[in-house]
Design a protein around this motif. Structure first.
Motif, PDB file in Angstrom:
ATOM      1  N   LEU A 127      19.018 -32.259  22.408  1.00 24.80           N
ATOM      2  CA  LEU A 127      18.736 -31.606  21.232  1.00 24.80           C
ATOM      3  C   LEU A 127      18.938 -32.280  20.061  1.00 24.80           C
ATOM      4  O   LEU A 127      18.208 -32.677  19.047  1.00 24.80           O
ATOM      5  N   VAL A 128      20.179 -32.940  19.789  1.00 27.89           N
ATOM      6  CA  VAL A 128      20.593 -33.457  18.665  1.00 27.89           C
ATOM      7  C   VAL A 128      20.050 -34.758  18.809  1.00 27.89           C
ATOM      8  O   VAL A 128      19.760 -35.148  17.218  1.00 27.89           O
ATOM      9  N   HIS A 129      19.846 -35.455  19.615  1.00 24.35           N
ATOM     10  CA  HIS A 129      19.150 -36.891  19.450  1.00 24.35           C
ATOM     11  C   HIS A 129      17.877 -36.676  18.857  1.00 24.35           C
ATOM     12  O   HIS A 129      17.091 -37.228  18.102  1.00 24.35           O
ATOM     13  N   HIS A 130      17.069 -35.508  19.358  1.00 25.30           N
ATOM     14  CA  HIS A 130      15.622 -35.271  18.876  1.00 25.30           C
ATOM     15  C   HIS A 130      15.710 -34.933  17.347  1.00 25.30           C
ATOM     16  O   HIS A 130      15.017 -35.286  16.663  1.00 25.30           O
ATOM     17  N   VAL A 131      16.558 -34.040  16.975  1.00 21.14           N
ATOM     18  CA  VAL A 131      16.737 -33.861  15.446  1.00 21.14           C
ATOM     19  C   VAL A 131      17.174 -35.127  14.675  1.00 21.14           C
ATOM     20  O   VAL A 131      16.230 -35.466  13.724  1.00 21.14           O
ATOM     21  N   HIS A 136      15.251 -39.584  11.257  1.00 25.85           N
ATOM     22  CA  HIS A 136      15.493 -40.974  10.860  1.00 25.85           C
ATOM     23  C   HIS A 136      13.933 -41.515  10.410  1.00 25.85           C
ATOM     24  O   HIS A 136      13.908 -42.320   9.704  1.00 25.85           O
ATOM     25  N   ALA A 137      13.030 -40.990  11.488  1.00 23.03           N
ATOM     26  CA  ALA A 137      11.743 -41.621  11.322  1.00 23.03           C
ATOM     27  C   ALA A 137      10.912 -41.075  10.024  1.00 23.03           C
ATOM     28  O   ALA A 137      10.505 -41.472   9.278  1.00 23.03           O
ATOM     29  N   THR A 138      11.167 -39.587   9.613  1.00 26.65           N
ATOM     30  CA  THR A 138      10.495 -39.107   8.424  1.00 26.65           C
ATOM     31  C   THR A 138      11.132 -39.257   7.229  1.00 26.65           C
ATOM     32  O   THR A 138      10.710 -39.155   6.130  1.00 26.65           O
ATOM     33  N   LYS A 139      12.542 -39.397   7.356  1.00 28.78           N
ATOM     34  CA  LYS A 139      13.487 -39.511   5.856  1.00 28.78           C
ATOM     35  C   LYS A 139      13.318 -38.382   5.142  1.00 28.78           C
ATOM     36  O   LYS A 139      13.427 -38.482   3.977  1.00 28.78           O
ATOM     37  N   LYS A 140      13.197 -37.067   5.953  1.00 22.33           N
ATOM     38  CA  LYS A 140      13.046 -35.706   5.239  1.00 22.33           C
ATOM     39  C   LYS A 140      14.156 -35.079   5.214  1.00 22.33           C
ATOM     40  O   LYS A 140      14.828 -34.780   6.410  1.00 22.33           O
ATOM     41  N   LYS A 141      15.038 -34.952   4.244  1.00 20.54           N
ATOM     42  CA  LYS A 141      16.225 -34.100   4.113  1.00 20.54           C
ATOM     43  C   LYS A 141      16.017 -32.612   4.415  1.00 20.54           C
ATOM     44  O   LYS A 141      15.142 -31.806   3.543  1.00 20.54           O
ATOM     45  N   LYS A 142      16.631 -32.172   5.388  1.00 17.85           N
ATOM     46  CA  LYS A 142      16.371 -30.562   5.779  1.00 17.85           C
ATOM     47  C   LYS A 142      17.708 -29.963   5.615  1.00 17.85           C
ATOM     48  O   LYS A 142      17.773 -28.709   6.014  1.00 17.85           O
ATOM     49  N   VAL A 254      21.514 -40.445   7.537  1.00 19.64           N
ATOM     50  CA  VAL A 254      20.157 -40.841   8.524  1.00 19.64           C
ATOM     51  C   VAL A 254      19.178 -40.682   7.737  1.00 19.64           C
ATOM     52  O   VAL A 254      17.766 -41.384   8.127  1.00 19.64           O
ATOM     53  N   VAL A 255      18.972 -40.036   6.785  1.00 20.38           N
ATOM     54  CA  VAL A 255      17.558 -39.792   5.965  1.00 20.38           C
ATOM     55  C   VAL A 255      17.663 -40.748   4.624  1.00 20.38           C
ATOM     56  O   VAL A 255      16.278 -40.632   4.140  1.00 20.38           O
ATOM     57  N   LYS A 256      18.520 -41.539   4.317  1.00 22.75           N
ATOM     58  CA  LYS A 256      18.590 -42.543   3.367  1.00 22.75           C
ATOM     59  C   LYS A 256      17.611 -43.670   3.865  1.00 22.75           C
ATOM     60  O   LYS A 256      17.578 -44.011   4.970  1.00 22.75           O
ATOM     61  N   GLU A 257      16.843 -44.337   2.933  1.00 23.88           N
ATOM     62  CA  GLU A 257      16.347 -45.324   3.242  1.00 23.88           C
ATOM     63  C   GLU A 257      17.045 -46.501   3.782  1.00 23.88           C
ATOM     64  O   GLU A 257      17.918 -47.031   3.176  1.00 23.88           O
ATOM     65  N   ASP A 258      16.410 -47.296   4.981  1.00 24.38           N
ATOM     66  CA  ASP A 258      17.378 -48.486   5.263  1.00 24.38           C
ATOM     67  C   ASP A 258      16.988 -49.779   4.457  1.00 24.38           C
ATOM     68  O   ASP A 258      15.908 -49.897   4.062  1.00 24.38           O
TER      69      ASP A 258
END
Length: 313
Positions: A127-131, A136-142, A254-258
């Motif tokens: 579950l945590v890896h899925h989150v 990481h892919a969307t870079k959307k802060k939740k 993780v949501v920050k741009e690489d």
């Protein structure tokens, strides 16, 4: 009534009020044998818990489908939209016994700025890896107050003998022949003074080496990270992939741009910034030669360091 009596009465009133505000009053505590997720935050544990429920249920619904539980009045209901209402409902659920156990249950972790979410019929690591994969892919802060989200796939008593016995079996799916991988160890202790960092590292590295000599330490880009989180007398364990890629499982990072790094110095600076934001403590173990693979040891010239502790206020 004398002035002294008034002062004593006011003092007692303040003391009682303070106790009444104790977090998760009446709830259970983190215990050996549980699975779940460690959530770290910065001061606001109540908001952290609300965010955790919202986030975990969102992604758990994607993996397992919407949760339906049995209410106290016998009717079925799904997750509350309002965070505060959901938290109040969770408190009511904690008072229930028997049927209707929810898949997420907030418990007293035993440390400040740490929330433990016990899981039921959920694989914490999956579950945590899925989150983190989605963030990481969307870079959307939740989330606003959640820092790190660490799965707890197993727990045992936080004493060397108990840990060695438990880890001998716990680590087999990842490291026992024919399985093997490159790895690192991330260790942190809270409210615990009897665990020495070097002793824990030597023990775990030795166990992994004996399971398969092909297991190698890699501090740059390991395939797996063994997470060891000690809180009081409970040792929380998990083995996770993509620990560096997902910024040590830090939801804010993780949501920050690489950004591309020009050299090794830039990579080190980025790592230090992440460490300061989440107070993570990744243990450094020197990579050994093939001749030392079966018995990895920390270099003798390294000064032993006591495991960090954070006194519970």
């Amino acid at each position: 009534m004398s002035s002294a009596d008034n002062d004593k009465k006011r003092s007692k009133k303040r003391y009682t009020a303070g106790r009444g505000n104790k977090r998760f009053k009446g709830s259970k505590e983190l215990e050996v044998g549980m699975q779940g997720i460690i959530i770290t935050c910065n001061m606001n544990e109540r908001k952290c818990t609300s965010e955790a429920y919202s986030l975990l249920n969102e992604y758990a619904d994607q993996l397992y489908g919407p949760e339906k539980i049995q209410d106290c009045d016998g009717s079925n209901s799904e997750e509350e939209d309002d965070a505060e209402a959901a938290l109040k409902k969770e408190v009511a659920q904690l008072k229930k016994t028997g049927k209707g156990e929810k898949r997420f249950q907030a418990l007293d972790s035993g440390a400040n700025n740490v929330v433990f979410i016990r899981t039921h019929n959920v694989e914490p690591d999956k579950l945590v890896h899925h989150v983190l994969s989605d963030l990481h892919a969307t870079k959307k802060k939740k989330s606003r107050v959640i820092l790190r989200m660490l799965p707890v796939s197993g727990t045992c008593k936080a004493f060397q003998e108990d840990m060695d016995k438990y880890l001998t079996t716990f680590l087999e799916p990842w490291f026992k022949t024919p399985n093997h991988a490159t790895y690192q160890i991330a260790f942190k202790a809270r409210n615990s003074s009897h665990n020495k960092r070097d002793d824990i590292i030597k023990s775990i590295a030795g166990l992994v080496g004996k399971m398969n000599p092909k297991n190698k330490v890699d501090l740059t880009n390991p395939e797996l990270t063994i997470i060891v989180e000690v809180i009081k007398s409970v040792c929380c364990l998990s083995v996770v992939p993509d620990y560096a890629l997902y910024r040590k499982y830090n939801l804010q990072e993780v949501v920050k741009e690489d950004t591309p790094k020009s050299d090794a110095a830039d990579m080190k600076e980025d790592q230090k910034a992440t460490d300061q934001s989440d107070s993570a403590d990744v243990v450094k173990v020197e990579e050994q030669t093939d001749k030392q693979a079966e018995d990895i040891k920390v270099p003798e010239n390294d000064k032993p360091v006591e495991a960090e502790t954070e006194d519970k206020k």
